[in-house]
Design a protein around this motif. Structure first.
Motif, short mmCIF file in Angstrom:
data_model
loop_
_atom_site.label_atom_id
_atom_site.label_comp_id
_atom_site.label_asym_id
_atom_site.label_seq_id
_atom_site.Cartn_x
_atom_site.Cartn_y
_atom_site.Cartn_z
N ASP A 1 0.85 -1.39 -0.05
CA ASP A 1 -0.11 0.01 0.13
C ASP A 1 0.77 1.08 0.04
O ASP A 1 2.04 1.36 0.69
N THR A 2 0.50 2.00 -0.96
CA THR A 2 1.39 3.46 -0.59
C THR A 2 0.92 4.61 0.10
O THR A 2 1.56 5.50 0.37
N GLY A 3 -0.39 4.37 0.50
CA GLY A 3 -0.91 5.18 1.71
C GLY A 3 -1.23 4.53 2.95
O GLY A 3 -0.40 3.68 3.32
N PRO A 4 -2.37 4.69 3.56
CA PRO A 4 -2.54 4.24 4.86
C PRO A 4 -2.41 2.55 4.48
O PRO A 4 -3.01 2.03 3.74
N GLY A 5 -1.99 1.84 5.81
CA GLY A 5 -2.17 0.55 5.70
C GLY A 5 -3.11 -0.09 6.70
O GLY A 5 -3.30 -1.33 6.52
N LEU A 6 -3.76 0.84 7.47
CA LEU A 6 -4.83 0.40 8.20
C LEU A 6 -5.89 1.31 8.18
O LEU A 6 -6.03 2.26 8.09
N VAL A 7 -7.11 0.68 8.48
CA VAL A 7 -8.43 1.40 8.67
C VAL A 7 -8.90 1.45 10.10
O VAL A 7 -9.23 0.52 10.75
N HIS A 8 -9.06 2.70 10.67
CA HIS A 8 -9.97 2.79 11.95
C HIS A 8 -11.11 3.47 11.97
O HIS A 8 -11.43 4.29 11.06
N LEU A 9 -11.82 3.26 12.76
CA LEU A 9 -13.21 3.46 12.57
C LEU A 9 -14.08 2.84 11.49
O LEU A 9 -14.62 3.91 10.57
N PRO A 10 -14.01 1.63 11.16
CA PRO A 10 -14.51 1.20 9.82
C PRO A 10 -15.89 1.33 9.62
O PRO A 10 -16.50 1.24 8.59
N ALA A 11 -16.47 1.85 10.71
CA ALA A 11 -18.26 2.10 10.50
C ALA A 11 -18.48 3.18 9.75
O ALA A 11 -19.54 3.11 9.23
N VAL A 12 -17.48 3.97 9.38
CA VAL A 12 -17.75 5.17 8.34
C VAL A 12 -17.98 4.39 7.20
O VAL A 12 -18.95 4.98 6.26
N TYR A 13 -17.03 3.33 6.50
CA TYR A 13 -17.47 2.90 5.39
C TYR A 13 -18.49 1.71 5.41
O TYR A 13 -19.20 1.56 4.17
N ARG A 14 -18.73 1.22 6.45
CA ARG A 14 -19.90 0.22 6.48
C ARG A 14 -21.38 1.12 6.28
O ARG A 14 -22.12 0.82 5.83
N ASP A 15 -21.18 2.26 6.88
CA ASP A 15 -22.36 3.07 6.63
C ASP A 15 -22.46 3.52 5.27
O ASP A 15 -23.73 3.62 4.82
N LEU A 16 -21.36 3.85 4.48
CA LEU A 16 -21.34 4.33 3.21
C LEU A 16 -22.04 3.05 2.35
O LEU A 16 -22.88 3.32 1.42
N PHE A 17 -21.72 1.92 2.37
CA PHE A 17 -22.21 0.98 1.55
C PHE A 17 -23.63 0.43 2.18
O PHE A 17 -24.58 0.49 1.19
N VAL A 18 -24.07 0.72 3.42
CA VAL A 18 -25.46 0.48 3.62
C VAL A 18 -26.22 1.53 3.17
O VAL A 18 -27.46 1.25 2.49
#
Length: 466
Positions: A51-68
């Motif tokens: 990965d050239t940018g972030p290697g980890l995700v914090h607060l994944p609820a942000v993207y779970r909400d996006l997909f919902v």
């Protein structure tokens, strides 16, 4: 149905585009580069991938909400997120190691007790308890709601003062001062300062409210995306395509057009003019001629610069390896993921260092290899090749001025660490992505999608993400 032009195809831009498209708008994304994702890129060579940018995700609820909110398939069907455990290993200046379990406050306290003596875990928990109070006070106004015109409340540090603290009575403390006073030396303070420094925040100048960053990690966990975080960018891009978002790559935007006092479209670098009812600038506003007022001008703070070293190693990943190791200002990532290596007899290691204003000089490849060797046994003997990416590479990939990377917004410091609001002084013009409220990082940039879409769809009645 409104015609909406989005500048940039980073994570915040795509999160905004998907939400606006599902609301029935015609959305087109204009990206100067040849691909999506912004800083969330991928580098592959000889069967290794990084990965050239972030290697980890914090607060994944942000993207779970996006997909919902944007389709039938949840995030888990589009990308595989795995909570890392242990969450982090520290290598202290004296060579001792300390390993935190994933998502466990009690486990973290026990690990601290074992490393620094009985009672140390209680001190660590007390700091994180005060961080929780700061998180509770600022979570909605700093992360889930549009930035209010009156920012005085967020200019004050919400980190609770200790009784009898002359330092705290004299003036609000910096994060480094909190770490030294409440945890002490001997490497104990490094548990707090190194975790915050990894976000591009300088502990020597950051307010005590920066403790919300390690609190967020310890409470909600740190997550890896199988195949690398680039897979998350791909999932968001594909969701945009499902919602009929159009992408124009190789389309650099020169200027936001204004007619009748409101945003009316874009002028591209080749002179082409594009009409739009709304414009969303999701890149550093300094890259585009954008009519911003003083209140919506770019943040005055100096963003961090990132140096990343990719190391291809022969030999299998050792059994007691952890995904993330912190060594002061250096982060070493060792994902246990077949997608990152040619086979089980090789390993891909990524080393990050963050340089903030006034901190140590820019690291060399040799500096990063020396640091990583403290976390990876036999690294020098196993090394096949390495490659250093500097801010110049970040600038080439993302266009950001001087290769800078924005940090998350923080309360306190008189509002110095807040980012511009998502609305601007020009009707129809909005700001998204890491250079706007609530700032940089995957979670914070992703939240701009919910905020900007809410402001466009609901207008002045929008009160924040729900």
């Amino acid at each position: 149905m409104a015609r909406i032009a989005v500048i940039g195809a980073g994570m915040g831009a795509m999160a905004t585009a998907a939400r606006l498209a599902v609301a029935g708008h015609q959305v087109t994304v204009y990206e100067r580069g040849a691909t999506y994702g912004g800083a969330v890129g991928r580098y592959a060579r000889d069967g290794f991938a990084f990965d050239t940018g972030p290697g980890l995700v914090h607060l994944p609820a942000v993207y779970r909400d996006l997909f919902v909110k944007t389709g039938k398939r949840p995030l888990e069907e589009c990308a595989e997120l795995v909570q890392i455990d242990p969450a982090v290993r520290y290598v202290l200046p004296d060579g001792r190691t300390l390993t935190f379990p994933g998502g466990s406050h009690g486990g973290a306290a026990a690990a601290v007790d074992a490393a620094f003596g009985p009672g140390s875990g209680d001190r660590w928990s007390a700091v994180l308890g005060r961080a929780r109070d700061a998180w509770d006070a600022t979570r909605r106004p700093l992360l889930e709601e549009p930035l209010k015109q009156d920012r005085s409340a967020l200019g004050r540090d919400p980190y609770p003062a200790l009784r009898g603290s002359g330092l705290l009575r004299r003036r609000p403390p910096t994060l480094a001062e909190v770490a030294a006073r409440e945890l002490g030396g001997g490497g104990f303070d490094e548990l707090l300062t190194s975790r915050v420094r990894a976000y591009g925040v300088d502990p020597a100048t950051a307010p005590a409210s920066a403790t919300v960053l390690p609190y967020m990690e310890q409470t909600f966990g740190s997550w890896y995306v199988r195949g690398g975080v680039r897979e998350l960018a791909t999932a968001v891009y594909e969701r945009c395509l499902e919602r009929k978002v159009a992408f124009e790559f190789g389309a650099a935007v020169r200027e936001v057009l204004v007619q009748g006092g409101r945003a009316a479209g874009l002028r591209l670098a080749d002179g082409t003019e594009v009409t739009a009812d709304h414009v969303v600038c999701a890149v550093d506003p300094q890259l585009v001629k954008v009519p911003l007022t003083q209140d919506s001008a770019p943040a005055r703070t100096e963003p961090a610069r990132w140096y990343t070293l990719f190391a291809a190693l022969r030999g299998a990943r050792d059994a007691d390896a952890v995904h993330r190791t912190l060594l002061g200002p250096v982060t070493v990532l060792r994902p246990d993921d077949p997608a990152t290596r040619p086979d089980a007899e090789h390993e891909a290691v990524t080393v990050h260092a963050v340089v903030t204003e006034g901190s140590a000089p820019a690291p060399t490849a040799e500096d990063l290899l020396t640091a990583a060797a403290r976390a990876v046994p036999g690294l020098r003997e196993r090394l096949l090749w390495h490659e250093l990416r500097t801010p110049a590479d970040v600038r080439s990939a993302t266009g950001s001025v001087d290769g800078r990377v924005p940090a998350p917004s923080l309360a306190g410091a008189g509002g110095r660490l807040l980012h511009p609001a998502n609305t601007t002084g020009v009707p129809g013009l909005y700001l998204a992505g890491g250079w706007a409220h609530p700032g940089g990082g995957l979670a914070h940039a992703g939240m701009t999608g919910a905020l900007v879409a809410g402001l466009i769809v609901e207008g002045a009645d929008f009160r924040g993400s729900r």
